[in-house]
Design a protein around this motif. Structure first.
Motif, PDB file in Angstrom:
ATOM      1  N   ALA A 244     -57.249 -54.776   3.831  1.00 18.18           N
ATOM      2  CA  ALA A 244     -56.900 -53.407   3.443  1.00 18.18           C
ATOM      3  C   ALA A 244     -57.835 -52.367   4.046  1.00 18.18           C
ATOM      4  CB  ALA A 244     -56.905 -53.288   1.925  1.00 18.18           C
ATOM      5  N   SER A 245     -58.846 -52.797   4.795  1.00 17.41           N
ATOM      6  CA  SER A 245     -59.776 -51.834   5.389  1.00 17.41           C
ATOM      7  C   SER A 245     -59.059 -50.972   6.414  1.00 17.41           C
ATOM      8  CB  SER A 245     -60.955 -52.555   6.044  1.00 17.41           C
ATOM      9  OG  SER A 245     -60.510 -53.389   7.093  1.00 17.41           O
ATOM     10  N   ALA A 246     -59.518 -49.714   6.529  1.00 15.46           N
ATOM     11  CA  ALA A 246     -58.880 -48.762   7.441  1.00 15.46           C
ATOM     12  C   ALA A 246     -59.110 -49.160   8.896  1.00 15.46           C
ATOM     13  CB  ALA A 246     -59.422 -47.361   7.194  1.00 15.46           C
ATOM     14  N   ILE A 247     -58.111 -48.909   9.716  1.00 14.06           N
ATOM     15  CA  ILE A 247     -58.235 -49.147  11.156  1.00 14.06           C
ATOM     16  C   ILE A 247     -58.839 -47.898  11.788  1.00 14.06           C
ATOM     17  CG2 ILE A 247     -56.951 -49.469  13.298  1.00 14.06           C
ATOM     18  CD1 ILE A 247     -54.971 -51.178  11.685  1.00 14.06           C
ATOM     19  N   ASP A 248     -59.954 -48.074  12.460  1.00 10.95           N
ATOM     20  CA  ASP A 248     -60.670 -46.956  13.067  1.00 10.95           C
ATOM     21  C   ASP A 248     -60.032 -46.591  14.406  1.00 10.95           C
ATOM     22  OD1 ASP A 248     -62.428 -45.031  13.869  1.00 10.95           O
ATOM     23  OD2 ASP A 248     -64.128 -46.394  14.197  1.00 10.95           O
ATOM     24  N   ALA A 249     -59.386 -45.426  14.444  1.00 10.46           N
ATOM     25  CA  ALA A 249     -58.762 -44.954  15.682  1.00 10.46           C
ATOM     26  C   ALA A 249     -59.580 -43.839  16.326  1.00 10.46           C
ATOM     27  CB  ALA A 249     -57.347 -44.448  15.392  1.00 10.46           C
ATOM     28  N   SER A 250     -60.812 -43.661  15.867  1.00  5.47           N
ATOM     29  CA  SER A 250     -61.622 -42.536  16.343  1.00  5.47           C
ATOM     30  C   SER A 250     -62.376 -42.842  17.633  1.00  5.47           C
ATOM     31  CB  SER A 250     -62.630 -42.117  15.262  1.00  5.47           C
ATOM     32  OG  SER A 250     -63.582 -43.146  15.040  1.00  5.47           O
ATOM     33  N   THR A 251     -62.502 -44.108  17.984  1.00  9.34           N
ATOM     34  CA  THR A 251     -63.304 -44.468  19.149  1.00  9.34           C
ATOM     35  C   THR A 251     -62.462 -45.174  20.207  1.00  9.34           C
ATOM     36  OG1 THR A 251     -63.923 -46.598  18.156  1.00  9.34           O
ATOM     37  CG2 THR A 251     -65.362 -44.719  17.721  1.00  9.34           C
ATOM     38  N   SER A 252     -63.001 -45.224  21.413  1.00  5.12           N
ATOM     39  CA  SER A 252     -62.320 -45.890  22.525  1.00  5.12           C
ATOM     40  C   SER A 252     -62.271 -47.395  22.293  1.00  5.12           C
ATOM     41  CB  SER A 252     -63.052 -45.596  23.833  1.00  5.12           C
ATOM     42  OG  SER A 252     -63.037 -44.213  24.124  1.00  5.12           O
ATOM     43  N   PRO A 253     -61.340 -48.082  22.919  1.00 14.05           N
ATOM     44  CA  PRO A 253     -61.279 -49.544  22.802  1.00 14.05           C
ATOM     45  C   PRO A 253     -62.607 -50.190  23.204  1.00 14.05           C
ATOM     46  CG  PRO A 253     -59.299 -48.704  23.855  1.00 14.05           C
ATOM     47  CD  PRO A 253     -60.228 -47.548  23.744  1.00 14.05           C
ATOM     48  N   ARG A 254     -62.895 -51.303  22.579  1.00 15.65           N
ATOM     49  CA  ARG A 254     -64.139 -52.021  22.855  1.00 15.65           C
ATOM     50  C   ARG A 254     -63.872 -53.134  23.868  1.00 15.65           C
ATOM     51  NH1 ARG A 254     -65.102 -53.235  18.093  1.00 15.65           N
ATOM     52  NH2 ARG A 254     -64.820 -55.500  17.979  1.00 15.65           N
ATOM     53  N   GLN A 255     -64.592 -53.096  24.979  1.00 13.75           N
ATOM     54  CA  GLN A 255     -64.453 -54.082  26.045  1.00 13.75           C
ATOM     55  C   GLN A 255     -65.786 -54.809  26.217  1.00 13.75           C
ATOM     56  OE1 GLN A 255     -62.263 -52.777  29.558  1.00 13.75           O
ATOM     57  NE2 GLN A 255     -63.745 -53.815  30.876  1.00 13.75           N
ATOM     58  N   GLU A 256     -65.759 -56.141  26.138  1.00 13.66           N
ATOM     59  CA  GLU A 256     -66.976 -56.937  26.176  1.00 13.66           C
ATOM     60  C   GLU A 256     -66.805 -58.105  27.136  1.00 13.66           C
ATOM     61  OE1 GLU A 256     -68.449 -56.582  21.581  1.00 13.66           O
ATOM     62  OE2 GLU A 256     -66.649 -57.766  21.965  1.00 13.66           O
TER      63      GLU A 256
ATOM     64  N   SER B 171     -60.358 -50.305  33.121  1.00 16.11           N
ATOM     65  CA  SER B 171     -60.885 -48.961  32.908  1.00 16.11           C
ATOM     66  C   SER B 171     -59.918 -48.158  32.056  1.00 16.11           C
ATOM     67  CB  SER B 171     -61.095 -48.252  34.253  1.00 16.11           C
ATOM     68  OG  SER B 171     -61.360 -46.872  34.058  1.00 16.11           O
ATOM     69  N   ARG B 172     -60.443 -47.211  31.274  1.00 18.51           N
ATOM     70  CA  ARG B 172     -59.589 -46.322  30.488  1.00 18.51           C
ATOM     71  C   ARG B 172     -59.402 -44.982  31.182  1.00 18.51           C
ATOM     72  NH1 ARG B 172     -61.028 -50.456  28.607  1.00 18.51           N
ATOM     73  NH2 ARG B 172     -59.467 -51.023  30.137  1.00 18.51           N
ATOM     74  N   GLU B 173     -59.868 -44.865  32.405  1.00 16.70           N
ATOM     75  CA  GLU B 173     -59.827 -43.574  33.087  1.00 16.70           C
ATOM     76  C   GLU B 173     -58.986 -43.590  34.358  1.00 16.70           C
ATOM     77  OE1 GLU B 173     -63.661 -41.877  33.641  1.00 16.70           O
ATOM     78  OE2 GLU B 173     -64.276 -42.140  31.556  1.00 16.70           O
ATOM     79  N   ASP B 174     -58.338 -44.703  34.677  1.00 20.81           N
ATOM     80  CA  ASP B 174     -57.515 -44.748  35.878  1.00 20.81           C
ATOM     81  C   ASP B 174     -56.086 -44.345  35.544  1.00 20.81           C
ATOM     82  OD1 ASP B 174     -57.068 -46.944  34.331  1.00 20.81           O
ATOM     83  OD2 ASP B 174     -57.262 -48.411  35.926  1.00 20.81           O
ATOM     84  N   SER B 175     -55.291 -44.130  36.577  1.00 17.79           N
ATOM     85  CA  SER B 175     -53.897 -43.734  36.389  1.00 17.79           C
ATOM     86  C   SER B 175     -53.072 -44.296  37.538  1.00 17.79           C
ATOM     87  CB  SER B 175     -53.763 -42.204  36.331  1.00 17.79           C
ATOM     88  OG  SER B 175     -54.205 -41.612  37.541  1.00 17.79           O
ATOM     89  N   GLY B 176     -51.762 -44.229  37.391  1.00 22.56           N
ATOM     90  CA  GLY B 176     -50.887 -44.722  38.438  1.00 22.56           C
ATOM     91  C   GLY B 176     -50.672 -46.217  38.366  1.00 22.56           C
ATOM     92  N   SER B 177     -50.135 -46.778  39.446  1.00 21.90           N
ATOM     93  CA  SER B 177     -49.822 -48.194  39.493  1.00 21.90           C
ATOM     94  C   SER B 177     -51.075 -49.044  39.257  1.00 21.90           C
ATOM     95  CB  SER B 177     -49.219 -48.540  40.859  1.00 21.90           C
ATOM     96  OG  SER B 177     -48.887 -49.905  40.931  1.00 21.90           O
TER      97      SER B 177
END
Length: 215
Positions: A34-46, A190-196
Protein backbone atom coordinates in the motif's frame (compact mmCIF):
# COMPACT_ATOMS: atom_id res chain seq x y z
CA UNK A 1 -51.69 -22.45 -21.13
CA UNK A 2 -48.92 -23.56 -18.79
CA UNK A 3 -45.60 -21.86 -19.17
CA UNK A 4 -42.58 -24.11 -19.50
CA UNK A 5 -40.05 -23.77 -16.68
CA UNK A 6 -36.69 -22.26 -17.48
CA UNK A 7 -33.87 -24.72 -17.96
CA UNK A 8 -31.67 -23.48 -15.09
CA UNK A 9 -28.86 -25.99 -15.41
CA UNK A 10 -27.69 -24.90 -18.90
CA UNK A 11 -28.07 -21.24 -17.91
CA UNK A 12 -25.99 -21.75 -14.80
CA UNK A 13 -23.40 -23.65 -16.82
CA UNK A 14 -23.11 -20.77 -19.27
CA UNK A 15 -22.79 -18.27 -16.41
CA UNK A 16 -20.05 -20.32 -14.72
CA UNK A 17 -18.20 -20.72 -18.02
CA UNK A 18 -18.44 -16.96 -18.63
CA UNK A 19 -16.98 -16.21 -15.20
CA UNK A 20 -14.16 -18.69 -15.76
CA UNK A 21 -13.33 -17.22 -19.15
CA UNK A 22 -13.35 -13.69 -17.74
CA UNK A 23 -11.05 -14.71 -14.93
CA UNK A 24 -8.60 -16.76 -16.94
CA UNK A 25 -6.78 -13.69 -18.24
CA UNK A 26 -6.50 -12.02 -14.84
CA UNK A 27 -3.02 -11.88 -13.31
CA UNK A 28 -2.24 -13.30 -9.91
CA UNK A 29 -0.82 -10.82 -7.41
CA UNK A 30 2.19 -12.10 -5.50
CA UNK A 31 1.49 -9.70 -2.64
CA UNK A 32 0.16 -6.32 -1.58
CA UNK A 33 2.01 -3.06 -1.00
CA UNK A 34 0.00 0.00 0.00
CA UNK A 35 3.02 2.33 0.05
CA UNK A 36 2.86 5.27 -2.35
CA UNK A 37 4.66 5.04 -5.68
CA UNK A 38 7.18 7.87 -5.91
CA UNK A 39 6.82 9.59 -9.29
CA UNK A 40 8.87 12.63 -8.29
CA UNK A 41 12.27 11.36 -9.38
CA UNK A 42 13.85 10.02 -12.56
CA UNK A 43 14.05 6.26 -13.13
CA UNK A 44 16.84 4.50 -11.28
CA UNK A 45 19.46 2.82 -13.49
CA UNK A 46 22.12 0.63 -11.87
CA UNK A 47 24.80 -1.84 -12.96
CA UNK A 48 23.56 -5.34 -13.67
CA UNK A 49 26.22 -7.14 -11.65
CA UNK A 50 27.43 -10.51 -12.91
CA UNK A 51 26.41 -10.78 -16.60
CA UNK A 52 23.71 -13.26 -17.54
CA UNK A 53 21.65 -14.23 -20.56
CA UNK A 54 17.94 -14.90 -21.18
CA UNK A 55 16.90 -17.10 -24.10
CA UNK A 56 13.63 -17.11 -26.03
CA UNK A 57 12.55 -18.84 -29.22
CA UNK A 58 9.91 -16.96 -31.23
CA UNK A 59 8.88 -17.59 -34.84
CA UNK A 60 11.96 -19.73 -35.36
CA UNK A 61 14.34 -17.06 -34.08
CA UNK A 62 16.80 -18.01 -31.36
CA UNK A 63 16.75 -14.83 -29.26
CA UNK A 64 19.37 -13.79 -26.74
CA UNK A 65 18.20 -11.13 -24.27
CA UNK A 66 21.20 -9.46 -22.65
CA UNK A 67 20.60 -7.19 -19.61
CA UNK A 68 22.60 -3.96 -19.84
CA UNK A 69 21.36 -2.18 -16.69
CA UNK A 70 19.08 -2.82 -13.75
CA UNK A 71 16.11 -0.47 -14.02
CA UNK A 72 13.29 0.82 -11.79
CA UNK A 73 10.74 3.33 -13.05
CA UNK A 74 8.08 4.84 -10.79
CA UNK A 75 5.66 7.12 -12.60
CA UNK A 76 2.25 7.80 -14.05
CA UNK A 77 0.91 5.96 -17.09
CA UNK A 78 -0.10 8.29 -19.94
CA UNK A 79 -0.71 5.57 -22.50
CA UNK A 80 -0.69 1.81 -23.08
CA UNK A 81 -0.58 0.35 -26.59
CA UNK A 82 -1.10 -3.34 -27.44
CA UNK A 83 0.88 -4.97 -30.26
CA UNK A 84 0.09 -8.40 -31.66
CA UNK A 85 1.82 -8.73 -35.02
CA UNK A 86 5.16 -10.33 -35.75
CA UNK A 87 8.10 -11.24 -33.60
CA UNK A 88 8.17 -7.90 -31.77
CA UNK A 89 4.46 -8.20 -30.94
CA UNK A 90 5.01 -11.58 -29.30
CA UNK A 91 8.22 -10.60 -27.57
CA UNK A 92 7.01 -7.23 -26.25
CA UNK A 93 3.20 -7.20 -26.51
CA UNK A 94 2.78 -3.81 -24.78
CA UNK A 95 4.29 -0.34 -24.80
CA UNK A 96 3.67 1.80 -21.73
CA UNK A 97 4.27 5.55 -21.96
CA UNK A 98 5.18 6.93 -18.53
CA UNK A 99 5.89 10.34 -16.96
CA UNK A 100 7.61 11.41 -13.76
CA UNK A 101 9.31 14.42 -12.14
CA UNK A 102 8.01 17.80 -13.27
CA UNK A 103 5.30 16.20 -15.39
CA UNK A 104 3.92 14.40 -12.34
CA UNK A 105 3.85 17.56 -10.19
CA UNK A 106 0.28 18.74 -9.84
CA UNK A 107 -0.76 16.42 -12.69
CA UNK A 108 0.88 18.75 -15.21
CA UNK A 109 0.96 15.85 -17.66
CA UNK A 110 -2.80 16.36 -18.09
CA UNK A 111 -2.10 19.61 -19.96
CA UNK A 112 -0.37 17.61 -22.68
CA UNK A 113 -2.00 15.37 -25.29
CA UNK A 114 -0.31 11.95 -25.52
CA UNK A 115 -0.55 9.33 -28.26
CA UNK A 116 1.17 6.09 -29.32
CA UNK A 117 1.46 4.18 -32.57
CA UNK A 118 3.91 1.91 -34.38
CA UNK A 119 6.18 1.71 -31.29
CA UNK A 120 6.49 5.49 -31.05
CA UNK A 121 4.91 8.00 -28.69
CA UNK A 122 4.09 11.64 -29.30
CA UNK A 123 2.99 14.61 -27.25
CA UNK A 124 1.27 17.89 -28.04
CA UNK A 125 1.23 20.68 -25.43
CA UNK A 126 -2.22 22.09 -24.76
CA UNK A 127 -3.56 25.29 -23.18
CA UNK A 128 -2.10 25.86 -19.74
CA UNK A 129 1.08 23.86 -20.29
CA UNK A 130 4.15 25.80 -19.15
CA UNK A 131 6.78 23.14 -19.81
CA UNK A 132 9.07 23.12 -22.83
CA UNK A 133 9.74 20.14 -25.05
CA UNK A 134 13.14 19.57 -23.44
CA UNK A 135 11.52 19.16 -20.00
CA UNK A 136 8.84 16.86 -21.39
CA UNK A 137 11.51 14.77 -23.11
CA UNK A 138 13.57 14.31 -19.94
CA UNK A 139 10.53 13.46 -17.81
CA UNK A 140 8.79 10.90 -19.99
CA UNK A 141 9.50 7.73 -21.93
CA UNK A 142 7.92 5.10 -24.11
CA UNK A 143 8.77 1.65 -22.77
CA UNK A 144 8.71 -1.55 -24.80
CA UNK A 145 7.84 -4.20 -22.20
CA UNK A 146 9.11 -7.77 -22.47
CA UNK A 147 7.30 -9.64 -19.66
CA UNK A 148 9.40 -12.25 -17.87
CA UNK A 149 6.36 -14.55 -17.70
CA UNK A 150 2.69 -14.91 -18.62
CA UNK A 151 1.47 -13.51 -15.31
CA UNK A 152 3.32 -10.24 -15.93
CA UNK A 153 1.94 -10.07 -19.46
CA UNK A 154 -1.56 -10.19 -18.00
CA UNK A 155 -0.65 -7.61 -15.34
CA UNK A 156 0.60 -5.12 -17.94
CA UNK A 157 -2.79 -5.42 -19.61
CA UNK A 158 -4.42 -3.97 -16.48
CA UNK A 159 -2.59 -0.66 -16.79
CA UNK A 160 -4.55 2.35 -17.96
CA UNK A 161 -3.98 6.06 -18.37
CA UNK A 162 -3.66 7.88 -15.06
CA UNK A 163 -2.46 4.85 -13.08
CA UNK A 164 0.60 5.13 -10.89
CA UNK A 165 2.90 2.19 -11.51
CA UNK A 166 6.37 0.98 -10.70
CA UNK A 167 8.20 -1.09 -13.31
CA UNK A 168 11.17 -3.23 -12.26
CA UNK A 169 13.52 -5.16 -14.48
CA UNK A 170 16.40 -4.64 -16.89
CA UNK A 171 17.20 -2.49 -19.89
CA UNK A 172 18.18 -5.04 -22.50
CA UNK A 173 19.67 -5.73 -25.88
CA UNK A 174 17.95 -8.42 -27.97
CA UNK A 175 19.82 -10.35 -30.65
CA UNK A 176 18.27 -13.13 -32.71
CA UNK A 177 19.14 -15.45 -35.54
CA UNK A 178 17.05 -17.58 -37.87
CA UNK A 179 19.06 -19.20 -40.64
CA UNK A 180 20.68 -16.31 -42.44
CA UNK A 181 18.25 -13.78 -40.93
CA UNK A 182 19.06 -11.50 -38.01
CA UNK A 183 16.98 -9.57 -35.50
CA UNK A 184 18.17 -6.84 -33.16
CA UNK A 185 16.46 -4.52 -30.68
CA UNK A 186 18.55 -2.31 -28.40
CA UNK A 187 17.32 -0.29 -25.43
CA UNK A 188 18.28 3.30 -24.85
CA UNK A 189 20.40 3.81 -21.73
CA UNK A 190 19.64 7.53 -21.48
CA UNK A 191 16.60 9.61 -20.52
CA UNK A 192 17.71 12.54 -22.65
CA UNK A 193 17.87 11.09 -26.18
CA UNK A 194 15.16 11.30 -28.82
CA UNK A 195 14.29 9.82 -32.18
CA UNK A 196 14.89 6.29 -33.40
CA UNK A 197 16.41 4.05 -30.73
CA UNK A 198 15.55 6.38 -27.85
CA UNK A 199 12.87 4.17 -26.26
CA UNK A 200 13.58 1.86 -23.36
CA UNK A 201 13.34 -1.89 -23.97
CA UNK A 202 12.60 -3.38 -20.55
CA UNK A 203 12.71 -7.03 -19.57
CA UNK A 204 10.02 -6.73 -16.90
CA UNK A 205 10.44 -8.82 -13.74
CA UNK A 206 8.07 -6.95 -11.44
CA UNK A 207 5.13 -4.56 -11.57
CA UNK A 208 3.45 -2.66 -8.74
CA UNK A 209 0.15 -0.85 -9.27
CA UNK A 210 -3.11 -0.36 -7.41
CA UNK A 211 -1.58 -1.56 -4.15
CA UNK A 212 -0.69 -4.96 -5.63
CA UNK A 213 2.62 -6.48 -6.68
CA UNK A 214 2.91 -8.80 -9.68
CA UNK A 215 5.89 -11.00 -10.47
Amino acid sequence: MKQKPLCLVPLLSVAVLFLLLCGCDRPRASGTDASAIDASTSPRQEPVGPPFLIRREIEGFDLKIVPKARYTLGGIVVGVERYRMGLAGELAPYDAAMVWGKLAEGDRYRKISWSQDDRWYWWRPEAGNDLGNDVILRNSSNNHLIPANENLRKAIGLLKRGDRAELRGYLVEVDGKKGSGWYRWISSLSREDSGSGSCEVIYLTGLKTGGKVYE
